[in-house]
Design an enzyme around this catalytic site. Structure first.
Site, PDB file in Angstrom:
ATOM      1  N   GLY A 126     -16.213  77.555 130.675  1.00 27.36           N
ATOM      2  CA  GLY A 126     -15.363  78.522 129.687  1.00 27.36           C
ATOM      3  C   GLY A 126     -15.252  79.977 130.183  1.00 27.36           C
ATOM      4  O   GLY A 126     -14.626  81.057 130.092  1.00 27.36           O
ATOM      5  N   ALA A 127     -16.457  80.312 131.385  1.00 28.58           N
ATOM      6  CA  ALA A 127     -16.400  81.634 131.874  1.00 28.58           C
ATOM      7  C   ALA A 127     -17.336  81.524 133.076  1.00 28.58           C
ATOM      8  O   ALA A 127     -18.143  80.673 133.155  1.00 28.58           O
ATOM      9  CB  ALA A 127     -16.708  82.781 130.979  1.00 28.58           C
ATOM     10  N   MET A 128     -17.319  82.686 134.254  1.00 25.48           N
ATOM     11  CA  MET A 128     -18.165  82.603 134.982  1.00 25.48           C
ATOM     12  C   MET A 128     -18.728  84.055 135.382  1.00 25.48           C
ATOM     13  O   MET A 128     -17.928  84.920 135.419  1.00 25.48           O
ATOM     14  CB  MET A 128     -17.493  82.017 136.283  1.00 25.48           C
ATOM     15  CG  MET A 128     -18.278  82.051 137.767  1.00 25.48           C
ATOM     16  SD  MET A 128     -20.190  81.298 137.475  1.00 25.48           S
ATOM     17  CE  MET A 128     -21.003  82.289 138.525  1.00 25.48           C
ATOM     18  N   GLU A 129     -19.992  84.194 135.611  1.00 26.71           N
ATOM     19  CA  GLU A 129     -20.598  85.594 135.497  1.00 26.71           C
ATOM     20  C   GLU A 129     -20.702  86.142 136.833  1.00 26.71           C
ATOM     21  O   GLU A 129     -21.654  87.303 136.928  1.00 26.71           O
ATOM     22  CB  GLU A 129     -22.155  85.447 134.918  1.00 26.71           C
ATOM     23  CG  GLU A 129     -23.240  84.527 136.168  1.00 26.71           C
ATOM     24  CD  GLU A 129     -23.140  83.129 135.657  1.00 26.71           C
ATOM     25  OE1 GLU A 129     -24.119  82.427 135.909  1.00 26.71           O
ATOM     26  OE2 GLU A 129     -22.117  82.770 134.964  1.00 26.71           O
ATOM     27  N   ASN A 130     -19.415  86.096 137.584  1.00 26.64           N
ATOM     28  CA  ASN A 130     -19.375  86.815 138.819  1.00 26.64           C
ATOM     29  C   ASN A 130     -19.812  88.458 138.639  1.00 26.64           C
ATOM     30  O   ASN A 130     -19.387  89.079 137.674  1.00 26.64           O
ATOM     31  CB  ASN A 130     -18.141  86.896 139.532  1.00 26.64           C
ATOM     32  CG  ASN A 130     -17.724  85.382 139.232  1.00 26.64           C
ATOM     33  OD1 ASN A 130     -18.169  84.411 140.322  1.00 26.64           O
ATOM     34  ND2 ASN A 130     -16.622  85.115 138.844  1.00 26.64           N
ATOM     35  N   GLU A 143     -22.023  85.976 129.315  1.00 25.15           N
ATOM     36  CA  GLU A 143     -21.490  86.452 130.610  1.00 25.15           C
ATOM     37  C   GLU A 143     -22.356  87.723 130.826  1.00 25.15           C
ATOM     38  O   GLU A 143     -22.776  88.002 132.069  1.00 25.15           O
ATOM     39  CB  GLU A 143     -19.964  86.430 130.940  1.00 25.15           C
ATOM     40  CG  GLU A 143     -19.338  85.296 130.633  1.00 25.15           C
ATOM     41  CD  GLU A 143     -20.144  83.814 131.092  1.00 25.15           C
ATOM     42  OE1 GLU A 143     -20.726  83.997 132.190  1.00 25.15           O
ATOM     43  OE2 GLU A 143     -20.025  82.991 130.691  1.00 25.15           O
ATOM     44  N   HIS A 201     -25.856  87.700 131.663  1.00 23.23           N
ATOM     45  CA  HIS A 201     -26.245  86.990 132.991  1.00 23.23           C
ATOM     46  C   HIS A 201     -26.279  88.243 134.081  1.00 23.23           C
ATOM     47  O   HIS A 201     -26.845  88.205 135.015  1.00 23.23           O
ATOM     48  CB  HIS A 201     -25.148  86.399 133.684  1.00 23.23           C
ATOM     49  CG  HIS A 201     -25.495  84.717 133.154  1.00 23.23           C
ATOM     50  ND1 HIS A 201     -26.641  84.242 133.307  1.00 23.23           N
ATOM     51  CD2 HIS A 201     -24.512  83.798 132.587  1.00 23.23           C
ATOM     52  CE1 HIS A 201     -26.509  82.836 132.901  1.00 23.23           C
ATOM     53  NE2 HIS A 201     -25.243  82.745 132.461  1.00 23.23           N
ATOM     54  N   GLU A 213     -29.283  80.184 132.354  1.00 22.24           N
ATOM     55  CA  GLU A 213     -28.399  79.682 131.204  1.00 22.24           C
ATOM     56  C   GLU A 213     -29.069  79.528 129.824  1.00 22.24           C
ATOM     57  O   GLU A 213     -28.327  79.862 129.000  1.00 22.24           O
ATOM     58  CB  GLU A 213     -27.788  78.238 131.647  1.00 22.24           C
ATOM     59  CG  GLU A 213     -26.901  78.225 132.614  1.00 22.24           C
ATOM     60  CD  GLU A 213     -25.912  79.396 132.610  1.00 22.24           C
ATOM     61  OE1 GLU A 213     -25.353  79.918 131.628  1.00 22.24           O
ATOM     62  OE2 GLU A 213     -25.028  79.412 133.885  1.00 22.24           O
TER      63      GLU A 213
END
Length: 951
Positions: free
Chosen positions: A334-338, A371, A374, A393
């Site tokens: 869904g998304a990535m917390e870079n 996100e 995070h 998570e």
């Protein structure tokens, strides 16, 4: 002569013998001393044979910083491949003596040095680097292995430099290519975006690195990219230089962070941003057409506010100067917390106020909040190893609802979390094959084992258990503990016991918090053993028991428990509407006299504050049902709305586990004709859909439809009245959801007013597509029922819209509604379109088949289609997608004929040599047998109950 010593002959001989012996002794001692000295000075022999066969790094080296330059090619080479080239160096400290360097590398091809090695090693700050003896790539464990001529010196810093090339593949992993189409001059133009997804173990596909979460370092990034494109990374851009036909963009060094958070993107995207005077620059990046259409405006409006909330909640300042958020067409998660550059699937970031629904808006809100949560919990402080992924998570799941509640206080989102996360976790965790939240490290080694952790247990159960912890501590105490934890372990790595320790410090300092045991003693029982308890309260005696709840009463858990499947259970409860003091159940059986009663009803787990189910004696069940049936002012009911929803959910699951009769579970829905709130209705519909699906081809179906009509008609007409005949929009977020439930269930149950309404709305839309009369929050439901009630003309209208759609959210909506038709010939045509990527995009095939299978008319058609085309589906779709398709197609199977067809299907796949896929069919066979048993056990009882209910 001078004065002297006289010695006799015999004495002289004796002295000579003694002297010789002394010399021999001295020589012998000298040899012994020399040997001992040699053993002391000689360097120890380090056994490093086959270390490269272990999936875990040996911990001998610690990275300090990387210098990385990458050049993605956004056009194919002469072989038709998209590639990237790059060079990188990493400075690392030797922390344990070693003659071996292991650095992760996967699918990278290296430029060899003149000596024939994959890398160059030099010393920094006066260190002398040993020569490289041999290098090679270890494919299975994904290492570049470097054997040295001598050992590295502990405490010294070295520099490892490599040049390499990789494929910019379309596999959504590592450094990959993302494709979207622009409509220019009535022609679609393909555009390539180079982007990343490193979590959990794919940074090694982009550049060689020490790819474990505890191996934090600083990253210096440079990207070479074509003119007309923009380069983004975690850090702020410092300078962009033009070199002939390419640009070179350098970024400020990152904070110390894990490799899985590294990100970079090269695209032709445009952006919108916050005002210059804000403390943190927020930018929303997307396709230019989406930005110009305002689809990024909502995300921009809430991102800064959610960041501010978390800064306050964590009592910790966001440590970066910017937060870039970018929407991608093809994105696996869904998304990535870079850190500093969060990547999203388009539907998780973009919101179209004209076409998107309330559910879309909620999804965008909770995803952004997840996100951003995070940025502290996961990025600033990171779990030491993936076995504690739930620390990342679970926390992001729980506090995301707090963040959304702050920016959308009228949504009642914290209550919705129970339906979205807790109920989902209950369903998954009641399976005998569930797992604990925190696993032993030795169970999580390979990339496949790590990837398997990204599931409902980690996210939903993690969030639900932390919600429970916050409930019994109180939110302010919980937040103070988190703040202390983040402050102490900033830029470091932790295990779950570190969190318990900081929370315990806060609890010990607060006299208002009274716990029966330490945080560790309470919470370890919830994270180190799988499952959860069902608490049974006997109001006749005051006796309370707990047992491990499994949905299959005859099953046994697949793993042992360190606590014998017993929990410390915080029981919130009320008696006849009066909230009582919390009671802690600390053993298998106990007695609590205040719960003993003859006439008053007792309700436990008020507002689902704990992660457990509740059962009662028959008399108390009857008192609760009577209270629901007689309290017609449901919106001011003494039983809270969350508890009303939970009574229904608990009852049906207890019946499934043979702990109560199915008729008792069904009785919890009898009062629904008086219910006006979304959560109880949603809980009931979820379970009633099971009955609708399983009985749709039996004689029970007619009575079930009549029962449903009797319950939903009052809600349907109530909502019609308060919306002035559907012309006004309800102000409440959950009321709008309930409006969809009412329309969907009423049309399914054959309420004529509903069928006429949806047909009329759909026809109005067809007459004037540019001026859609249907409220956007209702479109999915109305479209589906409009197509179901219509024919070919209605279907073709939607199909033509899908063929022209360029927006993912719109395309996914159309994919769904096209499956709603009741015309078999249209459904068959739709299924066959999935075989042609020019008709149905490859990424939509899974959804088409699943949606058709959910249609009562389409289910047998989807099953026939899978049997005829399974080899092609396996070829084009991932193994997981095949499992999902087969599950949705066969989940309602419940007859001997259907079972036999599945067994023949398994034989066919086995004969073709697809053993793994045959195991997937085994799952469907097992579910079918369970459904057959369920039907045999419950069909008669359900039929009898319906007769009595409708009498």
């Amino acid at each position: 002569m001078g004065k002297g010593l006289y010695i006799s002959k015999s004495v002289g001989i004796t002295l000579i013998v003694l002297a010789v012996a002394a010399v021999a002794t001295i020589i012998a001692l000298s040899v012994v001393f020399h040997n001992e000295k040699s053993r002391t000075v000689e360097k120890p022999q380090i056994n490093e044979t086959d270390q490269w066969k272990s999936y875990r790094l040996p911990g001998t080296l610690s990275p300090q910083y990387y210098n990385i330059t990458l050049w993605p090619r956004l056009v194919p080479d002469a072989n038709g491949m998209y590639i990237f080239t790059g060079h990188s160096g990493v400075a690392f400290t030797c922390v344990k003596e070693t003659g071996l360097i292991l650095i992760h590398s996967n699918k990278l091809n290296y430029t060899l040095t003149p000596e024939g090695h994959h890398a160059k090693l030099t010393g920094l700050e006066g260190a002398k680097a040993p020569a490289i003896n041999k290098t090679w790539l270890e494919v299975e464990t994904q290492y570049l292995v470097i054997q040295l001529s001598e050992t590295l010196q502990v405490g010294k810093i070295y520099w490892l430099y490599m040049e390499f090339q990789g494929e910019l593949a379309n596999d959504l992993r590592g450094f990959y290519r993302n494709i979207f189409w622009l409509l220019l001059l009535l022609k679609f133009v393909t555009t390539i975006v180079a982007t990343t997804q490193m979590e959990p173990t794919d940074a090694r596909k982009a550049f060689p690195c020490f790819d474990e979460p505890a191996m934090k370092a600083v990253f210096h990034m440079t990207l070479i990219h074509p003119s007309g494109t923009v380069a983004l990374s975690n850090g702020t851009k410092t300078i962009t230089l033009r070199n002939q036909n390419v640009l070179q963009t350098k970024f400020k060094p990152t904070l110390k962070m894990s490799t899985y958070l590294v990100a970079f993107v090269v695209s032709e995207y445009s952006s919108i941003r916050t005002a210059a005077e804000t403390d943190v620059l927020v930018r929303i990046w997307a396709r230019r057409t989406a930005i110009e259409a305002g689809h990024g405006d909502y995300a921009l409006s809430i991102t800064g506010r959610i960041l501010d909330f978390f800064q306050s909640y964590y009592n910790s300042k966001y440590p970066l100067p910017k937060s870039d958020q970018i929407a991608l067409r093809d994105f696996d998660a869904g998304a990535m917390e870079n850190w500093g550059l969060i990547t999203y699937r388009e539907t998780s970031l973009l919101y179209d106020p004209i076409t998107s629904s309330n559910k879309d808006k909620e999804w965008v809100s909770t995803t952004i909040a997840h996100e951003l949560a995070h940025m502290w919990f996961g990025n600033l402080v990171t779990m030491k190893w993936w076995n504690d992924l739930w620390l990342n998570e679970g926390f992001a799941t729980y506090v995301s609802y707090l963040g959304v509640d702050d920016v959308q206080p009228t949504w009642n989102i914290k209550d919705l979390m129970v339906m979205t996360e807790t109920h989902k976790a209950f369903a998954f965790d009641s399976n005998k094959f569930s797992r604990p939240l925190s696993l032993p490290e030795e169970e999580v080694k390979t990339p496949a084992q790590i990837n398997a952790l990204f599931n409902t247990i980690t996210y939903s159960k993690g969030g639900a258990v932390l919600r429970m912890l916050s409930e019994f501590l109180s939110e302010p105490v919980f937040a103070r503990g988190l703040s202390a934890y983040l402050k102490q372990f900033a830029y470091g790595n932790t295990v779950y016991t570190d969190l318990w320790g900081k929370l315990q410090e806060v609890v010990d300092a607060d006299p208002e918090v009274n716990l029966p045991a330490t945080i560790s003693e309470i919470m370890n029982r919830w994270i180190l053993q799988m499952g959860f308890p069902v608490v049974t309260i006997d109001t006749r005696t005051g006796n309370i028991t707990q047992n491990h709840f499994l949905s299959d009463a005859d099953s046994k858990p697949s793993r042992s428990s360190p606590y014998n499947y017993e929990w410390f259970v915080p029981i919130s409860w009320m008696k006849n509407g009066t909230v009582m003091d919390r009671y802690w159940l600390l053993e298998k059986n106990a007695t609590h006299d205040p719960m003993k009663t003859n006439s008053e009803w007792v309700l436990a787990n008020v507002n689902v504050s704990g992660f457990y189910r509740v059962n009662y004696d028959p008399q108390n069940w009857q008192r609760l049902l009577s209270q629901l049936s007689t309290d017609h002012s449901v919106r001011s009911s003494v039983i809270p709305v969350l508890s009303r929803a939970q009574i229904v959910d608990d009852a049906f699951n207890l019946a499934k586990a043979n702990m109560i009769n199915m008729s008792l579970a069904l009785r919890t829905t009898s009062y629904l004709s008086e219910e006006r709130e979304y959560l109880p209705w949603q809980s009931a519909i979820k379970h009633l859909n099971t009955f609708i699906n399983r009985f749709r081809h039996t004689e029970v179906n007619t009575k079930m439809q009549k029962f449903l009509r009797s319950k939903v008609q009052p809600l349907f007409h109530y909502l019609k009245n308060i919306t002035a005949d559907w012309t006004e929009i309800l102000s409440s977020h959950t009321d709008q959801y309930n409006q969809l439930n009412a329309i969907s269930l009423a049309c399914t149950a054959g309420v004529e007013d509903c069928l006429d309404l949806t047909k009329m709305w759909y026809r109005q839309w067809m007459k004037n597509p540019d001026k859609n009369p249907i409220k956007h929050s209702m479109r999915s439901t109305v479209y589906c029922n409009g197509i179901a009630a219509g024919g070919s003309e209605e279907w073709e209208f939607a199909w033509n819209l899908y063929k022209k759609s360029v927006d993912d959210a719109e395309a996914e909506l159309l994919i769904y509604i096209l499956s709603c038709t009741r015309k078999p010939e249209l459904l068959n045509r739709y299924l066959n379109y999935t075989l042609d990527p020019n008709m149905v995009q490859k990424k939509h095939v899974n959804y088409v088949i699943r949606h058709v299978a959910n249609n009562v008319v389409g289910q047998p058609l989807a099953w026939d289609f899978i049997r005829a085309n399974w080899s092609n589906i396996l070829k084009e779709q991932k193994h997981a997608s095949f499992f999902t398709i087969l599950y949705f197609t066969t989940k309602s199977f419940s007859t001997e004929v259907e079972l036999k067809k599945l067994e023949l299907f398994k034989e066919e796949i086995n004969k073709a040599g697809f053993g793994t896929e045959a195991l997937v069919v085994d799952e469907s066979i097992t579910i079918t047998k369970e459904n057959m048993e369920w039907m045999q056990k419950n069909k008669g009882e359900v039929m009898q109950w319906l007769k009595e209910e409708l009498a």
